[in-house]
Structure formats: structure tokens, C-alpha cells
Design a protein around this motif. Structure first.
Motif, PDB file in Angstrom:
ATOM      1  N   GLY A 226     -75.090  45.168   3.919  1.00 47.56           N
ATOM      2  CA  GLY A 226     -76.326  45.621   4.528  1.00 47.56           C
ATOM      3  C   GLY A 226     -76.837  46.903   3.916  1.00 47.56           C
ATOM      4  N   GLY A 227     -78.009  47.327   4.364  1.00 49.21           N
ATOM      5  CA  GLY A 227     -78.589  48.541   3.819  1.00 49.21           C
ATOM      6  C   GLY A 227     -78.714  48.437   2.312  1.00 49.21           C
ATOM      7  N   ALA A 228     -78.265  49.469   1.622  1.00 46.08           N
ATOM      8  CA  ALA A 228     -78.295  49.494   0.151  1.00 46.08           C
ATOM      9  C   ALA A 228     -76.896  49.343  -0.425  1.00 46.08           C
ATOM     10  CB  ALA A 228     -78.931  50.793  -0.331  1.00 46.08           C
ATOM     11  N   SER A 229     -76.005  48.644   0.283  1.00 46.38           N
ATOM     12  CA  SER A 229     -74.598  48.535  -0.111  1.00 46.38           C
ATOM     13  C   SER A 229     -74.374  47.639  -1.324  1.00 46.38           C
ATOM     14  CB  SER A 229     -73.774  48.001   1.067  1.00 46.38           C
ATOM     15  OG  SER A 229     -74.140  46.660   1.345  1.00 46.38           O
ATOM     16  N   GLY A 230     -75.320  46.761  -1.616  1.00 47.44           N
ATOM     17  CA  GLY A 230     -75.140  45.824  -2.724  1.00 47.44           C
ATOM     18  C   GLY A 230     -74.598  44.480  -2.300  1.00 47.44           C
ATOM     19  N   ALA A 231     -74.280  44.320  -1.003  1.00 46.76           N
ATOM     20  CA  ALA A 231     -73.855  43.040  -0.447  1.00 46.76           C
ATOM     21  C   ALA A 231     -74.795  42.681   0.699  1.00 46.76           C
ATOM     22  CB  ALA A 231     -72.415  43.108   0.055  1.00 46.76           C
ATOM     23  N   PRO A 232     -75.150  41.408   0.848  1.00 49.89           N
ATOM     24  CA  PRO A 232     -76.123  41.035   1.877  1.00 49.89           C
ATOM     25  C   PRO A 232     -75.599  41.224   3.291  1.00 49.89           C
ATOM     26  CG  PRO A 232     -75.180  39.082   0.858  1.00 49.89           C
ATOM     27  CD  PRO A 232     -74.699  40.246   0.053  1.00 49.89           C
ATOM     28  N   GLY A 233     -76.354  41.974   4.082  1.00 50.25           N
ATOM     29  CA  GLY A 233     -76.052  42.116   5.495  1.00 50.25           C
ATOM     30  C   GLY A 233     -76.941  41.182   6.285  1.00 50.25           C
ATOM     31  N   MET A 234     -77.751  41.746   7.176  1.00 52.90           N
ATOM     32  CA  MET A 234     -78.629  40.943   8.009  1.00 52.90           C
ATOM     33  C   MET A 234     -79.989  41.611   8.099  1.00 52.90           C
ATOM     34  SD  MET A 234     -77.945  38.071   9.913  1.00 52.90           S
ATOM     35  CE  MET A 234     -76.405  38.189  10.820  1.00 52.90           C
ATOM     36  N   ASP A 235     -81.060  40.856   7.813  1.00 55.48           N
ATOM     37  CA  ASP A 235     -82.418  41.286   8.137  1.00 55.48           C
ATOM     38  C   ASP A 235     -82.702  40.803   9.543  1.00 55.48           C
ATOM     39  OD1 ASP A 235     -83.022  42.413   5.638  1.00 55.48           O
ATOM     40  OD2 ASP A 235     -83.727  40.502   4.829  1.00 55.48           O
ATOM     41  N   MET A 236     -83.280  41.669  10.389  1.00 58.41           N
ATOM     42  CA  MET A 236     -83.521  41.266  11.767  1.00 58.41           C
ATOM     43  C   MET A 236     -84.706  42.000  12.366  1.00 58.41           C
ATOM     44  SD  MET A 236     -79.895  42.726  13.158  1.00 58.41           S
ATOM     45  CE  MET A 236     -79.034  43.958  12.199  1.00 58.41           C
ATOM     46  N   LEU A 237     -85.345  41.339  13.331  1.00 57.79           N
ATOM     47  CA  LEU A 237     -86.448  41.943  14.054  1.00 57.79           C
ATOM     48  C   LEU A 237     -85.893  42.561  15.325  1.00 57.79           C
ATOM     49  CD1 LEU A 237     -89.550  42.297  13.994  1.00 57.79           C
ATOM     50  CD2 LEU A 237     -89.682  40.329  15.524  1.00 57.79           C
ATOM     51  N   SER A 257     -91.557  31.373   8.879  1.00 62.94           N
ATOM     52  CA  SER A 257     -92.150  31.887   7.647  1.00 62.94           C
ATOM     53  C   SER A 257     -92.343  33.394   7.720  1.00 62.94           C
ATOM     54  CB  SER A 257     -93.505  31.216   7.389  1.00 62.94           C
ATOM     55  OG  SER A 257     -94.454  31.625   8.374  1.00 62.94           O
ATOM     56  N   GLN A 258     -92.548  34.012   6.566  1.00 60.01           N
ATOM     57  CA  GLN A 258     -92.822  35.447   6.508  1.00 60.01           C
ATOM     58  C   GLN A 258     -94.064  35.784   7.329  1.00 60.01           C
ATOM     59  OE1 GLN A 258     -91.088  37.869   5.319  1.00 60.01           O
ATOM     60  NE2 GLN A 258     -89.781  37.132   3.700  1.00 60.01           N
ATOM     61  N   LYS A 259     -95.065  34.915   7.300  1.00 61.45           N
ATOM     62  CA  LYS A 259     -96.293  35.148   8.063  1.00 61.45           C
ATOM     63  C   LYS A 259     -96.007  35.183   9.550  1.00 61.45           C
ATOM     64  CE  LYS A 259    -100.936  33.262   8.831  1.00 61.45           C
ATOM     65  NZ  LYS A 259    -101.898  32.179   8.460  1.00 61.45           N
ATOM     66  N   GLN A 260     -95.154  34.261  10.026  1.00 60.60           N
ATOM     67  CA  GLN A 260     -94.810  34.222  11.443  1.00 60.60           C
ATOM     68  C   GLN A 260     -93.956  35.429  11.838  1.00 60.60           C
ATOM     69  OE1 GLN A 260     -96.014  32.132  13.673  1.00 60.60           O
ATOM     70  NE2 GLN A 260     -97.124  30.885  12.196  1.00 60.60           N
ATOM     71  N   VAL A 261     -93.096  35.893  10.937  1.00 59.28           N
ATOM     72  CA  VAL A 261     -92.308  37.098  11.206  1.00 59.28           C
ATOM     73  C   VAL A 261     -93.240  38.294  11.388  1.00 59.28           C
ATOM     74  CG1 VAL A 261     -90.609  38.721  10.273  1.00 59.28           C
ATOM     75  CG2 VAL A 261     -90.246  36.264  10.022  1.00 59.28           C
ATOM     76  N   ALA A 262     -94.233  38.391  10.504  1.00 57.02           N
ATOM     77  CA  ALA A 262     -95.206  39.482  10.615  1.00 57.02           C
ATOM     78  C   ALA A 262     -95.959  39.399  11.931  1.00 57.02           C
ATOM     79  CB  ALA A 262     -96.177  39.427   9.438  1.00 57.02           C
ATOM     80  N   GLY A 263     -96.302  38.175  12.352  1.00 55.83           N
ATOM     81  CA  GLY A 263     -96.997  38.009  13.622  1.00 55.83           C
ATOM     82  C   GLY A 263     -96.129  38.406  14.801  1.00 55.83           C
ATOM     83  N   ALA A 264     -94.858  38.022  14.768  1.00 55.56           N
ATOM     84  CA  ALA A 264     -93.940  38.395  15.841  1.00 55.56           C
ATOM     85  C   ALA A 264     -93.757  39.907  15.887  1.00 55.56           C
ATOM     86  CB  ALA A 264     -92.594  37.705  15.644  1.00 55.56           C
ATOM     87  N   ARG A 266     -96.005  42.186  15.084  1.00 55.08           N
ATOM     88  CA  ARG A 266     -97.194  42.753  15.737  1.00 55.08           C
ATOM     89  C   ARG A 266     -97.180  42.484  17.233  1.00 55.08           C
ATOM     90  NH1 ARG A 266     -99.564  40.447  11.148  1.00 55.08           N
ATOM     91  NH2 ARG A 266    -100.258  38.665  12.398  1.00 55.08           N
ATOM     92  N   ASN A 267     -96.866  41.255  17.621  1.00 56.18           N
ATOM     93  CA  ASN A 267     -96.905  40.871  19.034  1.00 56.18           C
ATOM     94  C   ASN A 267     -95.917  41.657  19.880  1.00 56.18           C
ATOM     95  OD1 ASN A 267     -98.857  38.987  18.403  1.00 56.18           O
ATOM     96  ND2 ASN A 267     -97.413  37.270  18.272  1.00 56.18           N
ATOM     97  N   GLU A 268     -94.774  42.015  19.296  1.00 54.89           N
ATOM     98  CA  GLU A 268     -93.744  42.720  20.051  1.00 54.89           C
ATOM     99  C   GLU A 268     -93.843  44.230  19.892  1.00 54.89           C
ATOM    100  OE1 GLU A 268     -91.900  41.124  22.178  1.00 54.89           O
ATOM    101  OE2 GLU A 268     -92.861  39.259  21.507  1.00 54.89           O
ATOM    102  N   GLY A 269     -94.826  44.693  19.131  1.00 51.52           N
ATOM    103  CA  GLY A 269     -94.985  46.131  18.947  1.00 51.52           C
ATOM    104  C   GLY A 269     -93.851  46.753  18.163  1.00 51.52           C
ATOM    105  N   SER A 270     -93.184  45.952  17.339  1.00 54.47           N
ATOM    106  CA  SER A 270     -92.062  46.448  16.549  1.00 54.47           C
ATOM    107  C   SER A 270     -92.580  47.097  15.271  1.00 54.47           C
ATOM    108  CB  SER A 270     -91.120  45.296  16.202  1.00 54.47           C
ATOM    109  OG  SER A 270     -90.153  45.684  15.253  1.00 54.47           O
TER     110      SER A 270
END
Length: 326
Positions: A226-237, A257-264, A266-270
Motif C-alpha cells: 500500500g501507499g508508496a511501498s512498491g507492493a499493491p495494497g488496497m484502493d478504497m472509498l 467503473s471509474q466514472k461510477q467511483v467518481a460519482g459515489a 461526490r454523492n458521499e461527500g468523500s
């Protein structure tokens, strides 16, 4: 909490026949049961002993309790528990995962090969629980993603159930779920990440589990990731979602989709998705509404090992995920 150590020695000292029989019985116990659909159990609770870390509440293992879990999932969708699993046990599990993937690779998606060891000795009941082509298809999919079901090794499965109980998790989950927890056969996974990581992995597990269930997932990274460690962690909303986000524009009917993630977002104020840094033995808890994916970046140079364990209420469970008794 009582100390627990998962080790090669302890694993090889186990009674393989007894572990296999026990796991068989755990799975068969749920064959006649039908789930009782229940409403979402998340309720906002007093935020004790928590502070924000990259948008996700974070506590130490000593602070972890059902009230903290409930508050975090109700308000933020997830909870990070630092140093939940002992680091020596994490190192031993990494070696065990390598051995499971190697041993289970000998039978691919076809079943037992005769080369059964402590690392690959699945109970025959799996053929009944996942009939027809289901078991073979599941194994082929998991192999392609660098994973294997934990139940392929009854010794590891029983060891982990014992360790989770020793660490207090069984009692905490029973308190949070308001009923005894059970475990998913299909979603109890030993993972070694495959590189490169797909960009199209955003999803909520409720899209294929259903939504009228009680659930908690424990994602246990065994590597610095995760972060900038060089190994995949988790992307999360870092937000509580109360419904399944539309799959419109996504690669799969269960993904987002990326578009739906962007919509979520905005909708959740994140403020948007986050990618916290994890260390071996940290734990991430979330439920079936949580929007996440394996962390995507153009270039990763290190593999990530992890154990994923989905717990359900013993009444409000998704039958299609094949529950087993704990």
C-alpha cells in the motif's frame, strides 16, 4: 489477548486426518440450513478510541472491540487494526501460502492428485458443496489470480480459526453481528498478488453475495504494502455506502467503473479514494457494501501476500458463498 504463534513446526505437528474431518463437518453443518435475510446492522455508535488515518479509522489491537468496529463501518465503511496478527506468524504464513499454491498447482482445477500434503489435502465435501464444474472453475479462476481457497489446506484453515479465536476475533464478531459468526468457503482465500494489477478491479462484494446479509471481511496483509511501498495494497472509498453502485460502464456485471467511483465519491461527500500503507499483521475490516479494489498503479515491483476471510452471521449468510461453522 493471549499470544498465538503460527509456525511451520506447529503446522507440521497437526493431525492432518483430524483437521480434514473437522473441516468436512464444519461445511456439512450448513448443508440443511437456509439463510434468514436481515436488514443492515450498521448503526452509528460513539467514536471511542478512534482517529482518522487516511480517511479510514485506525485503532490498535488492544483497542479493537465490537463497538469500535460497528462505529467505523457505520460511518466510514471500514476499520484498520494495527498489529492485529503477530509478525512472526505473518512470516510463517507467507511461506505456507507459497507451499499451498505450489502443492495445489499439481491438481490444477481437477481435484485431488494423490500428492496430498499438509498444504493441499482438501476434504471431499467440496465436490458436494461446489458440484458439477463449480469447483474446477473456482480453482482455475483462483489459480489465475495467484490465490487458493484456505480450505484446500485443512491444517492451515483449522490453525487460523484457532488463532482468530485466541486473538479475540470470534467474540468480537459475535457481538457485532449479534449472532454466532460462520466463515465462507469460497471467500476464505490465501493470496499472492499477480503483477501487473488490473485497473478495472473496483467492486462491492455485495454485488455477488447479496445485500440482505450480515458480513465482515478480514483482509490480513502479510507484506509491507500500500501507499508508496512498491507492493499493491488496497484502493478504497472511505465512506459508508448503503446500496450497490451501478455496474454501468464496468468490465464485469459485478464491478464498478471509474466514472461510477467518481460519482459515489461526490454523492458521499468523500475527498476520494485512499490507499493506506499496511505492514505485516495489520488488519482491514469492512462489509459487503464497501467499495474497493486491489491497489492499482502503473508499476509495482514487489508481490503482496494476504489472507482474506469473509465472516457472516450464522443466520444471515449468503448460501452461494458456502458457509462453514466456526
Amino acid at each position: 489477548m493471549t499470544a498465538f504463534c503460527f509456525s511451520d513446526e506447529a503446522l507440521n505437528d497437526r493431525n492432518e486426518v483430524a483437521d480434514r474431518a473437522m473441516l468436512d463437518a464444519r461445511i456439512r453443518e450448513f448443508f440443511p440450513r437456509e439463510p434468514v435475510p436481515k436488514a443492515d446492522i450498521r448503526q452509528a455508535r460513539s467514536a471511542r478510541d478512534t482517529h482518522l488515518c487516511c480517511g479510514i479509522p485506525e485503532v490498535t489491537a488492544e483497542q479493537f472491540q465490537a463497538e469500535v468496529l460497528g462505529n467505523a463501518l457505520a460511518k466510514h465503511g471500514a476499520l484498520i487494526v494495527r498489529d492485529f496478527f503477530p509478525k512472526p506468524s505473518s512470516s510463517a504464513l507467507v511461506k505456507a501460502i507459497d507451499r499451498v499454491l505450489e502443492a495445489c498447482g499439481t491438481h490444477g482445477s481437477s481435484g485431488n492428485s494423490g500428492n496430498e500434503t499438509v498444504y493441499c489435502n482438501p476434504p471431499e465435501v467440496l465436490r458436494e458443496a461446489l458440484p458439477g464444474k463449480q469447483l474446477g472453475n473456482a480453482r482455475a479462476f483462483q489459480k489465475a489470480s495467484g490465490a487458493a481457497m484456505c480450505v484446500e489446506s485443512p491444517a492451515i484453515a483449522e490453525s487460523l480459526l484457532e488463532s482468530f479465536e485466541t486473538l479475540g476475533l470470534k467474540a468480537i464478531l459475535a457481538d457485532y453481528l449479534q449472532e454466532p459468526p460462520c466463515v465462507s468457503v469460497r471467500k476464505w482465500m490465501l493470496r499472492r498478488s499477480r503483477l501487473p494489477v488490473s485497473e478495472s478491479g473496483w467492486h462491492q462484494d455485495g454485488a455477488f453475495m447479496g445485500t440482505d446479509i450480515k458480513s465482515v471481511n478480514l483482509w490480513l496483509p502479510l507484506s509491507h504494502c500500500g501507499g508508496a511501498s512498491g507492493a499493491p495494497g488496497m484502493d478504497m472509498l472511505p465512506a459508508r455506502l448503503d446500496k450497490i453502485v451501478s455496474a454501468e460502464g464496468a468490465v464485469f456485471d459485478w464491478s464498478v467503473s471509474q466514472k461510477q467511483v467518481a460519482g459515489a465519491t461526490r454523492n458521499e461527500g468523500s475527498s476520494g479514494p485512499v490507499s493506506p500503507e499496511f505492514f505485516p499483521g495489520d488488519a482491514l475490516f469492512f462489509d459487503h457494501f464497501f467499495l474497493h479494489r486491489t491497489q492499482f498503479r502503473p508499476h509495482f515491483e514487489r508481490l503482496r501476500y494476504a489472507v482474506e476471510t469473509w465472516f457472516f452471521g450464522s443466520e444471515a449468510f449468503p448460501k452461494n458463498q458456502v458457509p462453514l461453522a466456526w
